[in-house]
Design a protein around this motif. Structure first.
Motif, PDB file in Angstrom:
ATOM      1  N   UNK A   1       0.848  -1.195   0.000  1.00 14.60           N
ATOM      2  CA  UNK A   1       0.000   0.000   0.000  1.00 14.60           C
ATOM      3  C   UNK A   1       0.888   1.250   0.000  1.00 14.60           C
ATOM      4  N   UNK A   2       1.892   1.239   0.905  1.00 18.77           N
ATOM      5  CA  UNK A   2       2.720   2.437   1.080  1.00 18.77           C
ATOM      6  C   UNK A   2       3.485   2.778  -0.202  1.00 18.77           C
ATOM      7  N   UNK A   3       4.021   1.752  -0.860  1.00 22.89           N
ATOM      8  CA  UNK A   3       4.778   1.981  -2.102  1.00 22.89           C
ATOM      9  C   UNK A   3       3.881   2.587  -3.174  1.00 22.89           C
ATOM     10  N   UNK A   4       2.687   1.978  -3.311  1.00 21.64           N
ATOM     11  CA  UNK A   4       1.747   2.420  -4.352  1.00 21.64           C
ATOM     12  C   UNK A   4       1.301   3.865  -4.087  1.00 21.64           C
ATOM     13  N   UNK A   5       1.065   4.154  -2.813  1.00 23.30           N
ATOM     14  CA  UNK A   5       0.604   5.486  -2.429  1.00 23.30           C
ATOM     15  C   UNK A   5       1.699   6.526  -2.664  1.00 23.30           C
TER      16      UNK A   5
ATOM     17  N   UNK B   1     -10.659  -7.712   1.327  1.00 25.07           N
ATOM     18  CA  UNK B   1     -10.612  -6.618   0.346  1.00 25.07           C
ATOM     19  C   UNK B   1      -9.578  -6.949  -0.729  1.00 25.07           C
ATOM     20  N   UNK B   2      -9.885  -6.617  -1.977  1.00 23.64           N
ATOM     21  CA  UNK B   2      -8.858  -6.776  -3.015  1.00 23.64           C
ATOM     22  C   UNK B   2      -7.906  -5.585  -2.895  1.00 23.64           C
TER      23      UNK B   2
ATOM     24  N   UNK C   1      -8.411   2.122  -3.366  1.00 29.14           N
ATOM     25  CA  UNK C   1      -9.415   3.158  -3.655  1.00 29.14           C
ATOM     26  C   UNK C   1      -9.879   3.808  -2.342  1.00 29.14           C
ATOM     27  N   UNK C   2     -10.079   2.975  -1.332  1.00 30.56           N
ATOM     28  CA  UNK C   2     -10.522   3.474  -0.029  1.00 30.56           C
ATOM     29  C   UNK C   2      -9.481   4.445   0.561  1.00 30.56           C
ATOM     30  N   UNK C   3      -8.204   4.058   0.450  1.00 33.97           N
ATOM     31  CA  UNK C   3      -7.135   4.871   1.039  1.00 33.97           C
ATOM     32  C   UNK C   3      -6.940   6.175   0.251  1.00 33.97           C
ATOM     33  N   UNK C   4      -7.009   6.077  -1.076  1.00 35.41           N
ATOM     34  CA  UNK C   4      -6.841   7.288  -1.888  1.00 35.41           C
ATOM     35  C   UNK C   4      -7.955   8.288  -1.562  1.00 35.41           C
ATOM     36  N   UNK C   5      -9.151   7.772  -1.320  1.00 28.92           N
ATOM     37  CA  UNK C   5     -10.275   8.638  -0.942  1.00 28.92           C
ATOM     38  C   UNK C   5      -9.935   9.374   0.372  1.00 28.92           C
ATOM     39  N   UNK C   6      -9.407   8.636   1.353  1.00 32.12           N
ATOM     40  CA  UNK C   6      -9.054   9.251   2.638  1.00 32.12           C
ATOM     41  C   UNK C   6      -7.977  10.319   2.455  1.00 32.12           C
ATOM     42  N   UNK C   7      -6.966   9.996   1.620  1.00 31.24           N
ATOM     43  CA  UNK C   7      -5.892  10.963   1.382  1.00 31.24           C
ATOM     44  C   UNK C   7      -6.460  12.236   0.751  1.00 31.24           C
ATOM     45  N   UNK C   8      -7.349  12.064  -0.223  1.00 28.50           N
ATOM     46  CA  UNK C   8      -7.933  13.242  -0.897  1.00 28.50           C
ATOM     47  C   UNK C   8      -8.670  14.125   0.091  1.00 28.50           C
ATOM     48  N   UNK C   9      -9.404  13.486   1.013  1.00 29.31           N
ATOM     49  CA  UNK C   9     -10.150  14.246   2.029  1.00 29.31           C
ATOM     50  C   UNK C   9      -9.184  15.077   2.875  1.00 29.31           C
TER      51      UNK C   9
END
Ligand code: DC
Length: 231
Positions: free
Chosen positions: A19-23, A210-211, A217-225
């Motif tokens: 997750x961290x690498x992708x983010x 979760x896939x 997608x869930x994490x990117x949403x949180x980051x955007x917020x």
């Protein structure tokens, strides 16, 4: 765009580093794998005979800590920074079962933690950073703008780790991997110094069902917020 600190903590083999690498790649941030730092220090202890199945010479080892130099170098083809121990790339060596079997013990030593936390704060202080580990949201960057706490059942984590080790060509048995996952969970969350625990303001994500895409997608949403709040 404002640079923020994203702390990703959680149990072993929950896929935090994926997750961290992708983010970090998506945001153009620096990614820091703090588990790799504890693993590299453990490898040093093994290579220099401070630790074995029978014995751990903690006091002599602690006196050697200043001889351990850790650095990260960005590997363009892999898209993330690899860890170097005294000038040698040790990305592969630090991921073996043998290192996994000692790393939680080495991570309980207060002097090791002090030294690594100092380095982690140095690396993270000037830029947008995604850092994963056990104590990032609680100790290293308690002021992090976004804290995630990742969990999944021990069986699912052991299966993921088992497949990863087998695909690398390592000769491992699933039951041993599960045992190691359970042992590390126990040591990491019961040690006196900076135990693994969810920061009060961390958002917990159980990714057992979760896939990778759903989770991301869930994490990117949180980051955007969060980024919106910091505009
Ligand atoms: O993330 P990992 O499984 O590669 O981490 C290996 C070990 O390092 C883990 O079992 C506990 C320790 N660790 C720690 O104590 N604190 C951190 N911030 C990161 C890892």
């Amino acid at each position: 765009m404002q640079n923020i600190i994203i702390a990703i903590d959680g149990y072993s083999s929950t896929g935090k580093s994926t997750i961290a690498k992708q983010l970090a790649k998506t945001l153009g941030y620096v990614y820091v794998d703090t588990g790799a730092m504890y693993r590299a220090v453990t490898l040093y202890a093994m290579q220099n005979n401070y630790i074995s199945q029978e014995n751990f010479n903690t006091s002599d080892f602690v006196m050697q800590l200043d001889n351990i130099n850790l650095s990260f170098k960005f590997n363009v083809s892999l898209g993330f920074a690899e860890i170097y121990l005294n000038g040698n790339n040790v990305e592969k060596e630090i991921r073996t079962m043998e290192v996994s079997s000692f790393v939680s013990t080495v991570s309980t030593i207060p002097e090791v933690r002090q030294q690594l936390v100092k380095l982690q704060r140095e690396i993270g202080k000037n830029s947008g950073v995604v850092m994963d580990g056990r104590d990032i949201g609680t100790v290293v960057f308690p002021e992090a703008e976004l804290k995630l706490f990742i969990t999944a059942s021990p069986e699912i984590r052991a299966e993921r780790r088992y497949k990863e080790l087998i695909s690398r060509g390592d000769n491992v048995v699933y039951d041993e991997v599960l045992k190691n996952v359970n042992e590390r969970d126990y040591i990491d969350s019961h040690r006196k110094n900076s135990p693994l625990k969810k920061a009060e303001d961390a958002i917990e994500i159980d990714n057992s069902n979760l896939s990778l895409d759903e989770q991301f997608a869930k994490i990117v949403y949180l980051v955007k917020m969060i980024l919106k709040d910091h505009e």
